[in-house]
Design a protein around this motif. Sequence first.
Motif, mmCIF file in Angstrom:
data_model
loop_
_atom_site.group_PDB
_atom_site.id
_atom_site.type_symbol
_atom_site.label_atom_id
_atom_site.label_comp_id
_atom_site.label_asym_id
_atom_site.label_seq_id
_atom_site.Cartn_x
_atom_site.Cartn_y
_atom_site.Cartn_z
ATOM 1 N N LEU A 1 0.834 -1.206 0.000
ATOM 2 C CA LEU A 1 0.000 0.000 0.000
ATOM 3 C C LEU A 1 0.867 1.253 0.000
ATOM 4 N N ARG A 2 1.902 1.260 0.834
ATOM 5 C CA ARG A 2 2.793 2.415 0.894
ATOM 6 C C ARG A 2 3.393 2.687 -0.484
ATOM 7 N N GLY A 3 3.836 1.642 -1.150
ATOM 8 C CA GLY A 3 4.417 1.810 -2.482
ATOM 9 C C GLY A 3 3.438 2.428 -3.469
ATOM 10 N N ARG A 4 2.209 1.928 -3.472
ATOM 11 C CA ARG A 4 1.190 2.472 -4.388
ATOM 12 C C ARG A 4 0.883 3.926 -4.050
ATOM 13 N N ILE A 5 0.790 4.229 -2.768
ATOM 14 C CA ILE A 5 0.464 5.590 -2.356
ATOM 15 C C ILE A 5 1.561 6.559 -2.800
ATOM 16 N N LEU A 6 2.799 6.209 -2.549
ATOM 17 C CA LEU A 6 3.904 7.100 -2.909
ATOM 18 C C LEU A 6 4.091 7.195 -4.414
ATOM 19 N N GLU A 7 3.771 6.134 -5.161
ATOM 20 C CA GLU A 7 3.863 6.174 -6.623
ATOM 21 C C GLU A 7 2.908 7.199 -7.227
ATOM 22 N N SER A 8 1.841 7.507 -6.531
ATOM 23 C CA SER A 8 0.854 8.455 -7.051
ATOM 24 C C SER A 8 1.397 9.880 -7.124
ATOM 25 N N GLY A 9 2.468 10.149 -6.405
ATOM 26 C CA GLY A 9 3.022 11.497 -6.397
ATOM 27 C C GLY A 9 2.139 12.507 -5.688
ATOM 28 N N GLY A 10 1.234 12.021 -4.848
ATOM 29 C CA GLY A 10 0.383 12.926 -4.092
ATOM 30 C C GLY A 10 -0.787 13.479 -4.882
ATOM 31 N N LEU B 1 -4.820 -1.314 -7.658
ATOM 32 C CA LEU B 1 -5.176 -0.204 -6.766
ATOM 33 C C LEU B 1 -4.673 1.116 -7.317
ATOM 34 N N VAL B 2 -5.463 2.161 -7.110
ATOM 35 C CA VAL B 2 -5.025 3.521 -7.411
ATOM 36 C C VAL B 2 -5.372 4.404 -6.227
ATOM 37 N N VAL B 3 -4.631 5.489 -6.091
ATOM 38 C CA VAL B 3 -4.905 6.485 -5.075
ATOM 39 C C VAL B 3 -5.970 7.414 -5.646
ATOM 40 N N ALA B 4 -7.032 7.631 -4.875
ATOM 41 C CA ALA B 4 -8.148 8.440 -5.361
ATOM 42 C C ALA B 4 -8.590 9.444 -4.318
ATOM 43 N N CYS B 5 -9.048 10.582 -4.803
ATOM 44 C CA CYS B 5 -9.689 11.522 -3.884
ATOM 45 C C CYS B 5 -11.035 10.899 -3.496
ATOM 46 N N PRO B 6 -11.561 11.227 -2.328
ATOM 47 C CA PRO B 6 -12.832 10.625 -1.907
ATOM 48 C C PRO B 6 -13.962 10.845 -2.910
ATOM 49 N N ASP B 7 -13.985 12.007 -3.568
ATOM 50 C CA ASP B 7 -15.038 12.292 -4.535
ATOM 51 C C ASP B 7 -14.985 11.310 -5.716
ATOM 52 N N CYS B 8 -13.807 11.112 -6.287
ATOM 53 C CA CYS B 8 -13.677 10.179 -7.421
ATOM 54 C C CYS B 8 -14.019 8.755 -6.994
ATOM 55 N N VAL C 1 -1.881 16.210 -1.340
ATOM 56 C CA VAL C 1 -0.883 16.465 -0.315
ATOM 57 C C VAL C 1 -1.582 17.069 0.907
ATOM 58 N N SER C 2 -1.400 16.435 2.035
ATOM 59 C CA SER C 2 -2.023 16.812 3.316
ATOM 60 C C SER C 2 -3.544 16.759 3.278
ATOM 61 N N ALA C 3 -4.112 15.956 2.368
ATOM 62 C CA ALA C 3 -5.565 15.826 2.245
ATOM 63 C C ALA C 3 -5.965 14.363 2.354
ATOM 64 N N GLU C 4 -7.246 14.142 2.601
ATOM 65 C CA GLU C 4 -7.782 12.779 2.659
ATOM 66 C C GLU C 4 -7.653 12.108 1.291
ATOM 67 N N PHE C 5 -7.382 10.817 1.303
ATOM 68 C CA PHE C 5 -7.374 10.024 0.081
ATOM 69 C C PHE C 5 -7.872 8.632 0.407
ATOM 70 N N GLU C 6 -8.202 7.887 -0.624
ATOM 71 C CA GLU C 6 -8.632 6.502 -0.478
ATOM 72 C C GLU C 6 -7.947 5.663 -1.539
ATOM 73 N N LEU C 7 -7.885 4.377 -1.301
ATOM 74 C CA LEU C 7 -7.377 3.453 -2.305
ATOM 75 C C LEU C 7 -8.576 2.819 -2.994
ATOM 76 N N ASP C 8 -8.520 2.775 -4.314
ATOM 77 C CA ASP C 8 -9.637 2.302 -5.122
ATOM 78 C C ASP C 8 -9.173 1.133 -5.977
ATOM 79 N N HIS C 9 -9.964 0.064 -5.995
ATOM 80 C CA HIS C 9 -9.693 -1.023 -6.943
ATOM 81 C C HIS C 9 -10.120 -0.528 -8.321
ATOM 82 N N VAL C 10 -9.198 -0.472 -9.269
ATOM 83 C CA VAL C 10 -9.511 0.027 -10.607
ATOM 84 C C VAL C 10 -10.661 -0.791 -11.177
ATOM 85 N N LEU C 11 -10.492 -2.079 -11.239
ATOM 86 C CA LEU C 11 -11.577 -2.980 -11.618
ATOM 87 C C LEU C 11 -12.093 -3.544 -10.301
#
Length: 158
Positions: free
Chosen positions: A37-46, A79-86, A56-66
């Motif tokens: 999870l840490r790797g995926r989160i940091l790969e997103s570049g924030g 998994l992708v890093v997603a804003c809660p809205d998306c 950056v410094s905001a809420e995020f969630e991990l989303d299963h693409v499929l």
Amino acid sequence: MIYQDLLDESALARYAAALNARAGHARVNGRLKADALRGRILESGGRCEWCGLSLVSAEFELDHVLSLRQGGANSAANLVVACPDCNRRKGRKHPARFAAEIYRKTGRRTELLIRLFQRYGLDPAPQLPLFADEAREAWPAIDTGVEVSAAPPYTWVD
């Protein structure tokens, strides 16, 4: 979780356990670990990998693409890093459909959207506004002898 360079190990472990539990309920194999999870989160570049919003410094969630219910894997590659809205707007939509919606809304092509468009052979163009000036200019000129000052009429069939 809040996006930051130093992610809390226990929070990551809890998040991985929650994702693994959801996968178990959906009868999907695969176990995620905090390091993945840490790797995926940091790969997103924030940034939200769907819309490109800075997290950056905001809420995020991990989303299963499929989604798991659509046969997606419970793996870091899905998994992708997603804003809660998306993440909420995507829900169980097919990723290509949601990618097209995001592109039409934002006009931006994130790396994730580009990969999905390529994988599914899509090239969504932004939708023109129906009654704006640029929409009228986009319609091909048809010489009917009648001057038209608005978009062509639509015929609705029941």
